[in-house]
Design an enzyme around this catalytic site. Sequence first.
Site, PDB file in Angstrom:
ATOM      1  N   ALA A 140      -4.549   7.032  -4.867  1.00  0.00           N
ATOM      2  CA  ALA A 140      -3.173   6.624  -5.175  1.00  0.00           C
ATOM      3  C   ALA A 140      -3.224   5.131  -5.488  1.00  0.00           C
ATOM      4  CB  ALA A 140      -2.276   6.911  -3.987  1.00  0.00           C
TER       5      ALA A 140
ATOM      6  N   GLY B  37       0.820  -1.218   0.000  1.00  0.00           N
ATOM      7  CA  GLY B  37       0.000   0.000   0.000  1.00  0.00           C
ATOM      8  C   GLY B  37       0.839   1.246   0.000  1.00  0.00           C
ATOM      9  N   ASN B  38       0.222   2.369   0.312  1.00  0.00           N
ATOM     10  CA  ASN B  38       0.952   3.640   0.343  1.00  0.00           C
ATOM     11  C   ASN B  38       0.336   4.567   1.391  1.00  0.00           C
ATOM     12  OD1 ASN B  38      -1.187   5.323  -0.978  1.00  0.00           O
ATOM     13  ND2 ASN B  38      -0.839   3.823  -2.603  1.00  0.00           N
ATOM     14  N   HIS B  39       0.902   5.771   1.520  1.00  0.00           N
ATOM     15  CA  HIS B  39       0.521   6.669   2.609  1.00  0.00           C
ATOM     16  C   HIS B  39      -0.736   7.498   2.349  1.00  0.00           C
ATOM     17  CE1 HIS B  39       3.961   5.942   5.066  1.00  0.00           C
ATOM     18  NE2 HIS B  39       4.808   6.229   4.106  1.00  0.00           N
ATOM     19  N   SER B  40      -1.406   7.312   1.250  1.00  0.00           N
ATOM     20  CA  SER B  40      -2.552   8.178   0.951  1.00  0.00           C
ATOM     21  C   SER B  40      -3.643   8.030   2.019  1.00  0.00           C
ATOM     22  CB  SER B  40      -3.128   7.816  -0.425  1.00  0.00           C
ATOM     23  OG  SER B  40      -4.327   8.523  -0.617  1.00  0.00           O
TER      24      SER B  40
END
Length: 418
Positions: free
Chosen positions: A293, A226-229
């Site tokens: 994102a 995943g990512n920080h969005s």
Amino acid sequence: MSSDARAVDSAERASAPQPLSGRRVCLGVTGSISAYKSVEAARRLEDAGAIVDVAMTPSAARFIPPLTYRSLVKGEVAADLWDPAAPAEQHVAMGRRADAMLVAPASATTIAKLAQGIGDNPVTLTALASSAPLVVAPAMDAVMFAQPSVQANLELLKARGAFIAGPAIGRLASGGQGLGRLLEPIELAAAVRSAIGRSVGDLRSRHIIVTAGGTREPIDPVRFVGNHSSGKMGVAVAEAARDQGAAVTLITTQPPPQGRYGIVVREVQTALEMQAEIQQAARGAHALVMAAAVADYRPAEAAESKLKKQDADQDGMTLELIENPDVVASIDAPKLLKVGFAAETDDLIANAQSKIAKKGLAFIVANDVSQSDAGFQVDTNRVVILDADGGIERLPLLHKYDVGAAILDRLRRLPSWA
Ligand code: CTP
């Protein structure tokens, strides 16, 4: 200064959004213990820029003294039809100048009076004197709410264009759990914003799809790529579109946001799920604002049960990733205007510009995520809007809501929007 402190400082510099600026809202309060929530709703409405007038039934005034509202709101409070100190025909003036009327809490008796056109107290008389959109937020015992008479009255109001807000399921003053609880103040304020948008907003009769959050591509049942969005930018665009009267579908990887009245929320996890939801919503939609994102790659296989440490090679673990589709480019809907986002850390303009044609976008909203007061997790953003013709518009540091409003404004100005 720490980066957190800088972000807070900048958030204060970008003034708080005022979606109800210049609007007058009449809050009608009826007799229910939940009337305390209407006090908080009044404050939220004024924090959003509105001036609130308050009309109270005699039983509401037994729960909350009119002085509480008088001390709180910028508008007038009408609590007694026979008060010699009150302006003459106060209910008529309040009804006429309202951009929306919110009756919260709305008791079964008041709902019946509103449905039948009875005007015998400041709330029902003000409603009769107003042609503004009416938001009715029922609050009562679950058995009362389920009565065919109450339901029929609500149906009648709905058929005449009233917005019914709630009730929610939850703890009731009458004991136990059930459907009858007044919505929370944040939802009541959202319902007013939605009602005003639907009556006078610039995006009435438009359908806008917004995506939010980072996709989560499963490795096994407990882990993901995943990512920080945080999804804040997408939620802000969705709120701004709702406030301007659009039908909004928010497709998000995050839990449904608070204050979502008027926004249809679809929860997804992966890029493929997001793609399928957008494609389904796209029929008849006017625009897609792709703030999510999306992970470019996903694990080639998601393990069915949790991977254990001993499953890994002795030298560590190798995860095979395969490419996700480019979601925004893949959506097949000829008339859909697509807006992309580009979160970059280097060569912001050149990198973002190259994505416009590649992804079939009307324009792209670029931001430098290496800044602490813009991008992921924070409430503010500093973006550059780039269009297909090479036009560049740099916006100052703004609350994400105001960035959302600027994006929608630009959409409306596109020749193909007409
Ligand atoms: N996007 C998408 N599908 C993907 C990747 C991105 O729809 N698989 C969308 C994003 O939602 C965003 C825009 O495309 O609106 C640009 O995303 P970005 O990650 O900046 O672009 P990429 O094509 O992934 O380019 P790169 O990561 O190489 O910068």
